[in-house]
Design an enzyme around this catalytic site. Structure first.
Site, PDB file in Angstrom:
ATOM      1  N   ASN A  58       0.816  -1.212   0.000  1.00  0.00           N
ATOM      2  CA  ASN A  58       0.000   0.000   0.000  1.00  0.00           C
ATOM      3  C   ASN A  58       0.852   1.266   0.000  1.00  0.00           C
ATOM      4  O   ASN A  58       2.004   1.254   0.404  1.00  0.00           O
ATOM      5  CB  ASN A  58      -0.931  -0.004   1.212  1.00  0.00           C
ATOM      6  CG  ASN A  58      -0.165  -0.197   2.505  1.00  0.00           C
ATOM      7  OD1 ASN A  58       0.479  -1.223   2.686  1.00  0.00           O
ATOM      8  ND2 ASN A  58      -0.216   0.764   3.391  1.00  0.00           N
TER       9      ASN A  58
ATOM     10  N   ASP B 156      -5.523   0.701   3.582  1.00  0.00           N
ATOM     11  CA  ASP B 156      -4.353  -0.073   4.000  1.00  0.00           C
ATOM     12  C   ASP B 156      -4.489  -1.554   3.660  1.00  0.00           C
ATOM     13  O   ASP B 156      -4.181  -2.424   4.462  1.00  0.00           O
ATOM     14  CB  ASP B 156      -4.086   0.111   5.509  1.00  0.00           C
ATOM     15  CG  ASP B 156      -2.751  -0.464   5.942  1.00  0.00           C
ATOM     16  OD1 ASP B 156      -1.794  -0.424   5.137  1.00  0.00           O
ATOM     17  OD2 ASP B 156      -2.650  -0.977   7.063  1.00  0.00           O
TER      18      ASP B 156
END
Length: 169
Positions: free
Chosen positions: A19, A61
């Site tokens: 991410n 995330d």
């Protein structure tokens, strides 16, 4: 970090990138290209043959580095080398592992609400703004959570029944 796969016939190495940062999505506009991407790289040269970004501008995330399952299955009547990946974002992706073309992208469960669907032409997930994390919005009941719908578990594939087994959160 994460899981890797190798196809000796195509000499391609597959893995996912994590991410973007910082987690506060308001501070990093744009798609944050090459994050949250499944990569197919030539093992001899290290050059990327293709990349497919699953969650542009990841605001939850999800860090999509889960296992890549390699199979050969018929697509439109032709045996095709496939890569299947259940992402933390709650979508099961199946790509042609030779060229990275998207074949299928489906929610693993109707509870997944951050995306309405994945547009198969563009490969881009269609977000539901109600479940965004932007600073001017209080998103609640977001699914999946930051832990993801599928996270770090090892998948298994039965070639006889063409069934993919995976633990889900």
């Amino acid at each position: 970090w994460g899981w890797y796969a190798y196809d000796p016939k195509l000499n391609l190495f597959y893995y996912g990138s994590g991410n973007p940062a910082p987690w506060n999505e308001t501070m990093r506009p744009g798609d944050n290209k090459w994050t949250m991407t499944i990569w197919g790289r030539d093992l001899d040269t290290g050059m990327a043959k293709w990349g497919y970004q699953k969650t542009p501008h990841d605001e939850w995330d999800f860090a999509g580095v889960n296992q890549m399952v390699l199979t050969d299955q018929p697509v439109n009547g032709k045996m095709t080398p496939l890569l299947s990946h259940i992402d933390r974002n709650g979508i099961l992706y199946t790509l042609n592992r030779e060229n990275g073309n998207l074949i299928v992208a489906e929610k693993v469960d109707p509870a997944v609400n951050v995306f309405k669907k994945v547009d198969l032409k563009s490969g881009t997930p269609v977000r539901d703004p109600e479940f965004a994390t932007r600073m001017d919005h209080k998103g609640t009941n977001i699914c999946p959570s930051a832990m993801g719908f599928h996270n770090q578990g090892v998948d298994s594939y039965d070639p006889e029944s063409r069934t993919l087994y995976a633990g889900l959160n």
